[in-house]
Structures are given as structure tokens and as C-alpha cells.
Write an enzyme that holds these catalytic residues in place. Structure first.
Site, short mmCIF file in Angstrom:
data_model
loop_
_atom_site.label_atom_id
_atom_site.label_comp_id
_atom_site.label_asym_id
_atom_site.label_seq_id
_atom_site.Cartn_x
_atom_site.Cartn_y
_atom_site.Cartn_z
N HIS A 245 26.93 -34.08 17.98
CA HIS A 245 26.21 -32.93 17.43
C HIS A 245 26.79 -32.60 16.05
CE1 HIS A 245 25.34 -28.65 16.84
NE2 HIS A 245 24.37 -28.75 17.74
N ARG A 287 21.23 -33.66 15.67
CA ARG A 287 21.43 -34.65 16.72
C ARG A 287 20.36 -35.73 16.58
NH1 ARG A 287 20.85 -31.34 21.98
NH2 ARG A 287 19.91 -29.77 20.62
N LYS A 290 16.28 -35.13 16.62
CA LYS A 290 16.01 -33.69 16.61
C LYS A 290 15.44 -33.29 15.25
CE LYS A 290 16.90 -31.34 19.60
NZ LYS A 290 16.09 -31.01 20.81
N ASP A 293 17.14 -29.28 9.87
CA ASP A 293 17.39 -27.84 9.83
C ASP A 293 18.29 -27.56 8.63
OD1 ASP A 293 18.57 -25.29 10.25
OD2 ASP A 293 18.27 -25.46 12.42
N CYS A 295 20.62 -25.47 8.00
CA CYS A 295 22.05 -25.21 8.15
C CYS A 295 22.88 -26.49 8.21
CB CYS A 295 22.34 -24.33 9.37
SG CYS A 295 21.85 -25.03 10.95
N TYR A 296 22.24 -27.60 8.63
CA TYR A 296 22.98 -28.87 8.66
C TYR A 296 23.21 -29.43 7.27
CZ TYR A 296 22.45 -28.68 13.67
OH TYR A 296 22.52 -28.29 14.97
N ASP A 358 15.33 -22.02 8.34
CA ASP A 358 15.75 -23.30 8.92
C ASP A 358 14.72 -24.40 8.69
OD1 ASP A 358 13.92 -22.10 10.62
OD2 ASP A 358 15.09 -22.42 12.45
N ASP A 365 16.73 -15.99 6.74
CA ASP A 365 17.79 -15.22 7.39
C ASP A 365 19.10 -15.46 6.64
OD1 ASP A 365 19.39 -17.44 8.73
OD2 ASP A 365 17.43 -17.82 9.60
N HIS A 368 20.97 -19.07 7.37
CA HIS A 368 20.45 -20.26 6.70
C HIS A 368 20.48 -20.12 5.18
CE1 HIS A 368 18.94 -21.06 10.80
NE2 HIS A 368 19.22 -22.30 10.45
#
Ligand SMILES: [Zn+2]
Length: 498
Positions: A245, A287, A290, A293, A295-296, A358, A365, A368
Site C-alpha cells: 500500500h 495499491r 486501485k 488519488d 494524496c499519493y 482526491d 479538502d 488533499h
């Protein structure tokens, strides 16, 4: 990170996706994720055909959004009451990455005063049997100490970077707290009687590193626990035998970097795993299979930089000894596409406020917005692996490793107004390393053709304004604040005898 509730499972939409399968657009197996992925791609195509979304970071509006948030938690965030320290960090760090925090001295001072009441006294005399919850920071008023909240609070105080904020932290009490959280496995629990994993362990190690209390006693056995979290895929899980992850991979790799144990990682396996985490959209997924996003952009982006730093520096002597050419510096991901994903597709603006979401077409938000800016920063400063030696000289209790750092570079990367050239003008150093990504991006470039003309006028005059400040890949704090804080806590050496 996304929750299952966020995935649209509208029946009409599902039937559309299943029909599109006949055109081989998607994988053979339909899942909630493939449906959400298809919907997200459609949102991106819509944005690509729109003239409204350019490459400009709406700094003023983002600052409006962030500074407004420090005054009060909006209704939509009130369930996060126990995460007030995190909200403080996300907001302050976002403002600092936009080089604007110093323009809001009252916010820094008030936040520092607020955080000062969240550190608990430690009166447990280092006993595991005495659950006083002391020494660390709680997530909100009257909360017991929590390692993850402690990491957020210390990070926020570092970002503020004033004498007042530094003095808030009681290092003696903190050391007792961290030692009390340590487990026989070499991990750290979140709180007295709480869970432990690679995330809580990173938070403890990072706090100890920032406060210069990283003693041999504290770190004994920690690297072995973290190394046991690497999976057959190559990434790291929360604990042994968990799925790989992005968030836990960052925590494990960053902590192992602090512990100077990168060479013990199966680096080729990690490199292979993370290479496949950047999607055609430009963003990173957390992952395998998936959704990407925002934040990654930081969680995975920082790992790319640490890996590259390892290749560039930890292997340098070996290469020189063998007479090989040194590897070319540069990042291992497509910096241009990552910035495009965050700025162009996930920046949500109205007349007054702006921030990052995201996914495209979702609400902004603080979380993010902070990590989107962090990812942009990692993409924009690409002269990596240049160890700033001065950081090492600030410590004397424990021989700290040389953290890999981004560094303000003459080759600063910025998004070009000419996507057809793959940003060659600004990005020469990176193209060789981006070969793997270029093939994937051809489709996107074709889609961008229609939009270049619309953006030319804007970008020529605003490229420099689109830079954010360089952040440290391990601590996610502006480099100048990292150096300032480490220097200050070096001077407070009362814990050296530990
Ligand atoms: Zn996320």
C-alpha cells in the site's frame, strides 16, 4: 484515499460501462473500481475539452480556502474533531508551501498556543503499567497522547518555526512517551494499549529524528520490523503479510531511510512495484488496480525520490569502484503528468476559494490540498540526492543518516505550455528516465492538442508563479524549516545522556 461509499454504482452507468467493454476499453472483469475508474476517465476527458481548466495554481484562492479553515472547522469537517492537529498541519503546511505562511503571523502564533495545550505531561516514570497517556500530543482538547497526533503536532510546530513553537515541545517527556510506546517487535503502538504498524512506527521515528532524541535504545529492532512489512509485490504493508500500500510503503521506506537501512530493502522489487503505480491519467494509485488519488502524489512521489536517491548515492561508491558511469540524476516518474493530474484535473475552484480534491469532479479538502501541493513540489524540484550535509552536523546524540533531499535546482521543472513536446524545454534531465511513461502518455497528449492554444497565453507569463516551495521528501516540511528546526533542537542537548 477513497472509501467504497464514494464509488458511484448507478445502474445506468454500470450498463454503459459493460457495453463499452465490447470495445475492449476496460479489463474483462467488471468491479466497483473499474467502474469508478471509467467514470473518472470520463471526468478527465470532460476537463480536457474544457477551456476553463488550465495549469495555473490558484494560489490566492487556495490561501483563502486554507486560511479560512484555521478559523473554524466547517460543518463538513466537524467529524474530524479528534484530528484538529492534523487539520492544523495540513493548512499551515499548505500555506508554507505557497510561501505565504509568514504573511499570517497571527495564525502561526495562535495555532502554536493551541497546540501547546495538547501535549500531555508524562508522570508515568517510564512504566508500561501506568497508562497515564502522557508525554505525547493528543488529537484534540483533553485527548490522551497518540503517536500519530504527536507526529502531526510536531510537524505543525516545525512548520511554524518560531521560538514560541519550538518551546512548546517537552523533549524529555516526549522521549519517555516514545519509549513507552515501543513494542517487543520493534514497532511503536499508537497509544497505550493501541495498535501498531508501519505507520505508527514511522511517526515515532520521524518525531524522534526531528527532535534529536533518536537514540540507539529507541531504534533497536525497528528496522527489522519495517523490513518484515515488505511484500512479495515489492511495496510495504501495514504489518507483515499485509497488502502492499502506498501510504505504508512511504512510512516504511522513509523510516528506513532515517535509520540508514535502505540497503536492506529488496530495492529492485520495490522499484518494480512503484514503477507501475503511475497511471495514464498522471496520478498515482495507492495499491495495485486501485483508483489514482491526489494524496499519493506525496506518499508515492516521496518514495520515488528516496529510491532515486538510493540509486544515485548509496550505489555511487560501488559504481565508481567498478569504473562504471554514474547514473543520471532525475526522477523515476513522469513529473509533467503528475502535475497535470493534480493542477488541471483535481483543482476545484469557485469565485473565492480553491483547493485540491482526491479525484476529478470531487470536492476539495485540506488533506488533499496539502498533499497535492507536496506532490507538485516533489515534481518541480528534481535535483535530488544532493545530500545537504549541514543536516547531519546538527545532530550529535546518534549518527543520523543523510536524508535524501530535494534541492532548489537550476533545472526546476515547470509545466510547459507545449504538451506536444513532452515539456522538453524545461525537462531535459528527466526525459531519459521517463521512457516508461511516455508510451502511456501518447493518448493523453493527443487529447491535449485542442487545449494548448487556450493555455498558451496564460502560461507564458505565469510559469514562475506556479512554483511551490521545495519540501523534504521524508518529513514533508519546507526545506528551510527542516534546517531551522534541526538546528534548534541540536542546541537543546539535555537528552544526550540517554
Ligand atoms: Zn486520498
Amino acid at each position: 484515499m477513497s472509501s467504497i461509499e464514494e464509488i458511484d454504482t448507478d445502474e445506468t452507468y454500470i450498463s454503459d460501462v459493460i457495453n463499452s467493454k465490447k470495445n475492449d476499453d476496460i479489463d474483462d472483469i467488471i468491479t466497483a473500481t473499474t467502474i469508478a475508474q471509467k467514470k473518472m476517465e470520463n471526468s478527465i476527458f470532460e476537463k480536457l475539452s474544457s477551456t476553463e481548466n488550465g495549469y495555473l495554481i490558484e494560489k490566492k484562492k487556495i490561501l483563502n480556502f486554507l486560511s479560512n479553515g484555521i478559523e473554524r472547522i466547517p460543518m463538513s469537517h466537524q467529524s474530524l474533531d479528534s484530528s484538529k492537529v492534523w487539520i492544523s498541519f495540513w493548512i499551515l503546511n499548505g500555506m508554507d508551501m505557497l510561501d505565504s505562511l509568514d504573511s499570517y503571523p497571527s495564525i502561526s502564533s495562535r495555532t502554536s498556543k493551541y497546540l501547546s495545550i495538547l501535549q500531555n505531561d508524562d508522570n508515568s516514570s517510564n512504566s508500561r503499567d501506568n497508562n497515564q497517556g502522557g508525554g505525547g500530543f493528543g488529537g484534540g482538547n483533553s485527548h490522551t497522547s497518540h503517536v500519530v497526533s504527536t507526529f502531526a503536532a510536531v510537524s505543525a510546530l516545525y512548520v511554524i518555526g518560531t521560538e514560541e513553537s519550538y518551546k512548546t515541545i517537552d523533549r524529555e517527556s516526549m522521549y519517555i512517551f516514545l519509549m513507552r510506546m515501543k513494542t517487543k517487535e520493534g514497532a511503536f503502538t499508537s497509544e497505550d494499549g493501541g495498535e501498531y504498524d508501519s505507520r505508527t512506527t514511522y511517526c515515532a521515528i520521524a518525531v524522534a529524528s526531528m527532535l534529536n532524541i533518536l537514540t540507539p535504545e529507541l531504534v533497536r529492532g525497528v528496522a527489522d520490523f519495517l523490513l518484515s512489512c515488505q511484500t512479495y509485490e515489492g511495496g510495504f504493508g501495514a504489518y507483515p503479510f499485509n497488502e502492499a500500500h502506498g501510504g505504508y510503503t512511504f512510512c516504511s521506506v522513509a523510516a528506513l531511510s532515517i535509520l540508514n537501512c535502505l540497503h536492506k530493502i529488496d530495492m529492485n522489487s520495490l522499484h518494480r512495484w512503484i514503477t507501475f503505480r503511475q497511471s495514464n491519467d498522471g496520478g498515482f494509485e495507492g495499491r495495485t488496480n486501485k483508483l489514482v488519488d491526489t494524496c499519493y502524489s506525496y506518499w508515492q512521489g516521496a518514495v520515488y525520490i528516496i529510491i532515486q536517491s538510493y540509486f544515485n548515492y548509496y550505489k555511487k561508491q560501488e559504481e565508481e569502484g567498478n569504473g562504471k558511469d554514474q547514473q543520471q540524476e532525475g526522477l523515476l516518474f513522469n513529473q509533467s503528468k503528475l502535475q497535470e493530474y493534480v493542477i488541471r484535473f483535481c483543482q476545484q475552484s469557485d469565485k473565492k476559494y480553491s483547493g485540491f480534491s482526491d479525484h476529478p469532479s470531487r470536492g476539495k479538502d485540506y488533506y488533499h490540498t496539502c498533499y497535492g501541493l507536496s506532490g507538485i513540489s516533489l515534481s518541480q524540484y528534481n535535483e535530488i540526492g544532493k545530500t545537504i550535509q549541514s543536516l547531519n552536523t546538527f545532530t550529535n546524540t546518534f549518527e543520523q543518516p543523510s536524508p535524501p533531499l530535494t534541492k532548489n535546482s537550476a533545472n526546476t521543472f515547470i509545466i510547459s505550455n507545449n504538451n506536444n513536446n513532452n515539456n522538453n524545454n524545461n525537462n531535459n534531465n528527466n526525459n531519459n528516465n521517463n521512457n516508461n511513461n511516455n508510451n502511456n502518455n501518447n493518448n493523453n497528449n493527443n487529447n491535449n492538442n485542442n487545449n494548448n492554444n487556450n493555455n498558451n497565453n496564460n502560461n507564458n507569463n505565469n510559469n514562475k508563479e506556479q512554483l511551490v516551495e521545495p519540501v523534504h521528501p521524508i518529513y514533508n516540511i519546507k526545506l528551510s524549516k527542516c534546517e531551522k528546526g534541526l538546528k534548534y533542537f541540536y542546541s537543546l542537548n539535555s537528552i544526550n545522556s540517554k
